[in-house]
Design an enzyme around this catalytic site. Structure first.
Site, mmCIF file in Angstrom:
data_model
loop_
_atom_site.group_PDB
_atom_site.id
_atom_site.type_symbol
_atom_site.label_atom_id
_atom_site.label_comp_id
_atom_site.label_asym_id
_atom_site.label_seq_id
_atom_site.Cartn_x
_atom_site.Cartn_y
_atom_site.Cartn_z
ATOM 1 C CG HIS A 198 -0.658 -5.565 -2.289
ATOM 2 N ND1 HIS A 198 -0.653 -6.717 -1.012
ATOM 3 C CD2 HIS A 198 -0.285 -4.569 -2.189
ATOM 4 C CE1 HIS A 198 -0.480 -5.403 -0.176
ATOM 5 N NE2 HIS A 198 -0.278 -4.239 -0.761
ATOM 6 C CD GLU A 245 -2.778 -9.386 -0.971
ATOM 7 O OE1 GLU A 245 -1.923 -9.182 -1.939
ATOM 8 O OE2 GLU A 245 -2.871 -9.274 0.227
HETATM 9 C C1 GLP Z 1 -0.789 -1.989 2.012
HETATM 10 C C2 GLP Z 1 -2.070 -1.402 1.398
HETATM 11 C C3 GLP Z 1 -1.553 -0.840 -0.068
HETATM 12 C C4 GLP Z 1 -0.422 -0.369 0.257
HETATM 13 C C5 GLP Z 1 0.664 -1.558 0.472
HETATM 14 C C6 GLP Z 1 1.957 -0.652 0.826
HETATM 15 O O1 GLP Z 1 -1.159 -3.302 2.707
HETATM 16 N N1 GLP Z 1 -3.370 -2.282 1.090
HETATM 17 O O2 GLP Z 1 -2.737 -0.110 -0.514
HETATM 18 O O3 GLP Z 1 -0.161 0.542 -1.026
HETATM 19 O O4 GLP Z 1 0.137 -2.104 1.297
HETATM 20 O O5 GLP Z 1 2.065 -0.067 2.118
HETATM 21 P P1 GLP Z 1 3.380 0.583 2.580
HETATM 22 O O6 GLP Z 1 3.152 1.963 1.781
HETATM 23 O O7 GLP Z 1 3.197 0.827 4.035
HETATM 24 O O8 GLP Z 1 4.404 -0.037 2.097
#
Ligand code: GLP
Length: 262
Positions: free
Chosen positions: A153, A158
């Site tokens: 995503h 999604e």
């Molecule tokens: C989250 C956010 C995204 C983010 C991704 C990865 O749920 N909605 O914008 O890029 O998932 O998160 P992380 O950097 O904590 O792995």
């Protein structure tokens, strides 16, 4: 200045692989600072949350404190927000941005936009359409910072069974979170059962309309999604693969572990 260990050109994107995530984050922050300087301080930035960009914000705050970077003329639009959620809730992305960036730099509060997790549901569609109009009225995004979910995503766009042309038109909107996303958010919400199951997200269309897109991914857990996004077929089942449809403006910033499948 932090230089990548290697640079690959794959499916129209530049893929920069760094020895570790710290040097990658320094380079990403420097790219954002360059974008601000190139716009004579008046850049419009799309910002992301999550664990991945935290060191990027730390570096930007450091540059600001050193007197090397001002946000006084900058405008920001965050990518997403849980729904419903209060901005006072420490798990909100508004609170995250306050902690990591907004509280520490001279960005005018009225130009630090985050989707509003308190808008009544009957007005959510009006609110998200207005968000897209505001981005357009500000001249569009000079740079969109992105992370990637394990399910591919971007923002909270999604995986879906839509046709590619339909997915490319997705605007900013209210969405339901995918099971993988809910599982990954469990740590912030004290267990998967407490994860807020919906969110507001900037759509695929306004993300791809940004003039440049910087995608960060670190660690082995992201390797499969990165490989699919960069080399796999363009499919809404893996939303980050839609970045292949805007060749020439996407830069992937990876560490060796996240680049393993390339
Ligand atoms: C989250 C956010 C995204 C983010 C991704 C990865 O749920 N909605 O914008 O890029 O998932 O998160 P992380 O950097 O904590 O792995």
């Amino acid at each position: 200045m932090s230089a990548p260990a290697r640079v690959l050109s794959l499916a129209g994107a530049s893929v920069q692989v760094f020895v570790d995530s710290s040097s990658a984050c320094l380079a990403a922050a420097d790219a954002i600072a360059r974008t601000i300087h190139a716009a004579n301080g008046r850049a419009v930035l799309g910002l992301a949350t999550g664990a991945t960009p935290e060191p990027v914000y730390a570096r930007l705050v450091g540059l600001h404190r050193a007197g090397e970077l001002s946000f006084a003329g900058v405008t920001t639009y965050n990518l997403d927000e849980y729904y419903p959620i209060s901005p006072l809730d420490p798990r909100s992305y508004r609170a995250y941005m306050h902690r990591h960036l907004f509280a520490h730099v001279d960005l005018p509060p009225n130009r630090a936009h985050v989707l509003d997790g308190t808008v009544p549901e009957a007005f959510a569609a009006e609110h998200t359409a207005q968000y897209d109009r505001w981005i357009a009225a500000d001249g569009g995004l000079d740079l969109q910072l992105l992370g990637i979910g394990r399910n591919g995503h971007i923002g909270f766009n999604e995986p879906s069974e839509l046709a590619v042309d339909e997915a490319l038109k997705l605007p900013t909107r209210l969405v339901s979170l995918h099971p993988v996303t809910r599982a990954d958010a469990a740590r912030e919400f004290d267990g998967e059962a407490h994860v807020i199951p919906r969110a507001l997200t900037v759509g695929v269309a306004p993300i791809l309309a940004a003039r440049s897109i910087l995608v960060l991914a670190f660690g082995p857990r992201k390797a499969e999604a990165v490989a699919e996004a960069v080399r796999g077929p363009v499919t809404p089942r893996l939303p980050a693969s839609l970045l292949q449809t805007v060749p020439g403006k996407v830069v992937w910033v990876l560490d060796e572990a996240a680049a393993k499948g390339l």
